[in-house]
Motif scaffolding. Structure first.
Motif, PDB file in Angstrom:
ATOM      1  N   SER A   1      30.393  42.076  40.365  1.00 45.04           N
ATOM      2  CA  SER A   1      30.289  40.936  41.291  1.00 45.04           C
ATOM      3  C   SER A   1      31.203  39.822  40.808  1.00 45.04           C
ATOM      4  O   SER A   1      31.708  39.857  39.686  1.00 45.04           O
ATOM      5  CB  SER A   1      28.841  40.415  41.338  1.00 45.04           C
ATOM      6  OG  SER A   1      28.506  39.811  40.099  1.00 45.04           O
ATOM      7  N   GLY A   2      31.354  38.808  41.635  1.00 47.19           N
ATOM      8  CA  GLY A   2      32.108  37.623  41.237  1.00 47.19           C
ATOM      9  C   GLY A   2      31.388  36.855  40.141  1.00 47.19           C
ATOM     10  O   GLY A   2      32.019  36.297  39.235  1.00 47.19           O
ATOM     11  N   THR A   3      30.075  36.833  40.227  1.00 44.25           N
ATOM     12  CA  THR A   3      29.272  36.157  39.197  1.00 44.25           C
ATOM     13  C   THR A   3      29.551  36.778  37.831  1.00 44.25           C
ATOM     14  O   THR A   3      29.774  36.071  36.840  1.00 44.25           O
ATOM     15  CB  THR A   3      27.770  36.275  39.534  1.00 44.25           C
ATOM     16  OG1 THR A   3      27.562  35.895  40.899  1.00 44.25           O
ATOM     17  CG2 THR A   3      26.928  35.388  38.632  1.00 44.25           C
TER      18      THR A   3
ATOM     19  N   CYS B   1      37.017  33.109  43.849  1.00 47.58           N
ATOM     20  CA  CYS B   1      36.122  33.967  44.646  1.00 47.58           C
ATOM     21  C   CYS B   1      36.248  33.739  46.148  1.00 47.58           C
ATOM     22  O   CYS B   1      35.802  34.560  46.949  1.00 47.58           O
ATOM     23  CB  CYS B   1      34.677  33.764  44.202  1.00 47.58           C
ATOM     24  SG  CYS B   1      34.337  34.476  42.585  1.00 47.58           S
ATOM     25  N   GLN B   2      36.845  32.589  46.557  1.00 48.72           N
ATOM     26  CA  GLN B   2      37.037  32.323  47.991  1.00 48.72           C
ATOM     27  C   GLN B   2      38.521  32.299  48.333  1.00 48.72           C
ATOM     28  O   GLN B   2      38.875  31.865  49.433  1.00 48.72           O
ATOM     29  CB  GLN B   2      36.401  30.975  48.361  1.00 48.72           C
ATOM     30  CG  GLN B   2      34.916  30.923  48.032  1.00 48.72           C
ATOM     31  CD  GLN B   2      34.218  29.689  48.594  1.00 48.72           C
ATOM     32  OE1 GLN B   2      34.842  28.820  49.173  1.00 48.72           O
ATOM     33  NE2 GLN B   2      32.903  29.632  48.411  1.00 48.72           N
TER      34      GLN B   2
ATOM     35  N   ASP C   1      38.025  30.067  39.350  1.00 43.69           N
ATOM     36  CA  ASP C   1      37.080  30.701  40.272  1.00 43.69           C
ATOM     37  C   ASP C   1      37.820  30.848  41.601  1.00 43.69           C
ATOM     38  O   ASP C   1      37.902  29.913  42.398  1.00 43.69           O
ATOM     39  CB  ASP C   1      35.807  29.863  40.426  1.00 43.69           C
ATOM     40  CG  ASP C   1      34.786  30.521  41.361  1.00 43.69           C
ATOM     41  OD1 ASP C   1      35.197  31.394  42.152  1.00 43.69           O
ATOM     42  OD2 ASP C   1      33.592  30.160  41.302  1.00 43.69           O
TER      43      ASP C   1
ATOM     44  N   SER D   1      35.438  37.565  43.786  1.00 44.42           N
ATOM     45  CA  SER D   1      34.248  38.232  44.323  1.00 44.42           C
ATOM     46  C   SER D   1      34.682  39.054  45.525  1.00 44.42           C
ATOM     47  O   SER D   1      35.522  38.619  46.312  1.00 44.42           O
ATOM     48  CB  SER D   1      33.231  37.186  44.788  1.00 44.42           C
ATOM     49  OG  SER D   1      32.271  37.783  45.658  1.00 44.42           O
TER      50      SER D   1
ATOM     51  N   LYS E   1      33.503  37.867  51.946  1.00 40.37           N
ATOM     52  CA  LYS E   1      34.712  37.221  51.407  1.00 40.37           C
ATOM     53  C   LYS E   1      35.963  37.723  52.151  1.00 40.37           C
ATOM     54  O   LYS E   1      35.908  38.727  52.847  1.00 40.37           O
ATOM     55  CB  LYS E   1      34.838  37.497  49.900  1.00 40.37           C
ATOM     56  CG  LYS E   1      33.642  36.982  49.087  1.00 40.37           C
ATOM     57  CD  LYS E   1      33.606  35.460  48.994  1.00 40.37           C
ATOM     58  CE  LYS E   1      32.247  34.918  48.624  1.00 40.37           C
ATOM     59  NZ  LYS E   1      31.993  34.716  47.224  1.00 40.37           N
TER      60      LYS E   1
HETATM   61  C1  LIG Z   1      30.987  34.230  46.183  1.00 38.81           C
HETATM   62  C2  LIG Z   1      31.263  33.275  45.090  1.00 38.81           C
HETATM   63  C3  LIG Z   1      30.919  33.542  43.755  1.00 38.81           C
HETATM   64  C4  LIG Z   1      30.074  34.698  43.337  1.00 38.81           C
HETATM   65  O1  LIG Z   1      30.466  35.939  43.746  1.00 38.81           O
HETATM   66  P1  LIG Z   1      29.386  37.123  43.902  1.00 38.81           P
HETATM   67  O2  LIG Z   1      30.251  38.314  44.127  1.00 38.81           O
HETATM   68  O3  LIG Z   1      28.524  36.800  45.076  1.00 38.81           O
HETATM   69  O4  LIG Z   1      28.625  37.230  42.649  1.00 38.81           O
HETATM   70  C5  LIG Z   1      31.316  32.632  42.792  1.00 38.81           C
HETATM   71  N1  LIG Z   1      31.981  31.515  43.103  1.00 38.81           N
HETATM   72  C6  LIG Z   1      32.285  31.204  44.379  1.00 38.81           C
HETATM   73  C7  LIG Z   1      33.029  29.931  44.659  1.00 38.81           C
HETATM   74  C8  LIG Z   1      31.925  32.070  45.417  1.00 38.81           C
HETATM   75  O5  LIG Z   1      32.216  31.734  46.678  1.00 38.81           O
END
Ligand SMILES: *Cc1c(COP(=O)(O)O)cnc(C)c1O
Length: 367
Positions: A59-61, A159-160, A157, A181, A186
């Protein structure tokens, strides 16, 4: 007509056959946990990000957590980030036993206010985590200058922000590591949970590879205490298919955003998103501000138009982080914007007539 905030099904239908073939190949080869499909994706995604290495994780986390862990962040350390992010950014810091230290956001880009970073650095600071929120990159040059002056690693980060660029450099490729993520919603989404870390540093890449797989260098020989944070083979195969479409989908999102901008710019009391001249925004979410936010969301939902809020409560005011003792008023810009932001429907397959309906809906509610 109903307009959802997100429509995963229309995208699936456009690639249904490719996905079916990819899933069948995983089933036929039983490569379920890590394996060749994940490795193929890692190679392709590293190249997409202009990076030497990509490490698939669950996961992103986990991408952010294992990155911080690999950089040696632990109890007693401080990590600088922003309060207006998804909680995972901050959870990853907490998972290392470290303390999050927030800086307020810039009024124009809604990202980390780079002028506030230096004031937040102490002897305990171990890393900086800028968040490319909504798909718009942080102003990374000042971040990297401060990081280099204080000898701090930078964990992006991203992730977006799959495919977003800062001065032509892909988001995720600028800091020490970049975290992604692939949560289904996403810009590049798996069909379940998945994530990745990208980097040009071979030692960090190796540490993260080891940490995601129980700290083992060889099967059943464990050098450090790791975790099970592997990417599934099915997700790797699905992401391999979807990565080929990502650039096109991002272009569609940008075209949709331009259409929204053109139609909304004239409306009183509505602030449309900004794209800095150093940035290519990939509009993971299209966020406007309106003082009568809750009325607007309510009015639109009565017309079957569904919006989101990213995010309604800044992290320092969440119950989970009450122990930090940060009062309302600590980060005025982030707190003010949390009450005004609305994420309009946004996805690559959104059509112009749909955008037109959303805009008409907003006009109706506002007049
Ligand atoms: C989605 C997201 C995460 C976490 O990603 P997961 O895959 O849901 O664990 C972390 N930071 C941001 C800014 C995100 O949008």
């Amino acid at each position: 007509m109903k307009i959802n905030f997100l429509d995963l099904n229309s995208q699936y239908l456009s690639i249904r056959d490719e996905i079916g073939t990819a899933i069948q190949a995983v089933l036929d080869s039983s490569a379920f946990a890590s394996g060749p499909f994940v490795e193929e994706f890692e190679t392709a995604f590293a190249s997409f990000c202009d990076c030497e290495y990509a490490i698939g994780v669950g996961s992103g986390t986990e991408a952010i957590w294992l990155s911080l862990a690999a950089l040696g962040v632990g109890p007693g350390d401080e990590v600088i980030t922003v309060p207006n992010t998804f909680i995972a950014t901050v959870e990853a810091i907490s998972m290392c036993g470290a303390e999050p230290v927030f800086v307020d956001i810039d009024e124009i880009t809604y990202n980390m206010d780079v002028h506030k970073i230096e004031g937040a650095i102490t002897r305990k600071t171990k890393a900086i985590v800028p968040v490319h929120l909504f798909g718009h990159p942080v102003d990374m040059d000042p971040v990297m200058e401060i990081a280099s002056a204080y000898d701090l690693p930078v964990v992006e980060d991203a992730c977006q922000a799959h495919g977003a660029t800062y001065k032509k450099h892909p988001a995720g490729s600028i800091g020490t590591v970049g975290c992604f993520s692939f949560y289904p919603g996403k810009n590049l989404g798996a069909y379940g949970d998945a994530g990745a870390v990208v980097t040009n540093n071979p030692a960090i890449a190796n540490t993260i590879k080891s940490l995601r797989d129980h700290g083992q260098s060889k099967k059943y020989y464990h050098d450090t205490i790791g975790w099970n944070a592997r990417m599934d083979g099915l997700q790797g195969a699905i992401l391999n298919v979807k990565l080929r479409h990502l650039a096109g989908w991002n272009l569609n999102r940008r075209a949709n955003a331009q259409h929204y901008n053109k139609r909304l710019q004239g409306l009183k009391n509505i602030t449309t998103p900004h794209e800095a001249n150093y940035a290519t925004h990939v509009y993971h979410v299209y966020v406007i501000r309106a003082p009568s936010r809750d009325l607007l969301i309510q009015g639109l939902s009565e017309m079957n138009i569904y919006c989101g809020i990213h995010y309604p409560v800044p992290i320092h005011l969440q119950a989970a982080y009450r122990f930090l003792g940060l009062k309302p008023g600590s980060f005025p810009v982030a707190e003010k914007y949390a009450k005004e932001i609305i994420s309009l429907p946004m996805f690559a397959e959104l059509t112009e007539p749909q955008i037109e309906l959303v805009v008409k809906g907003i006009e109706t509610v506002l007049t």
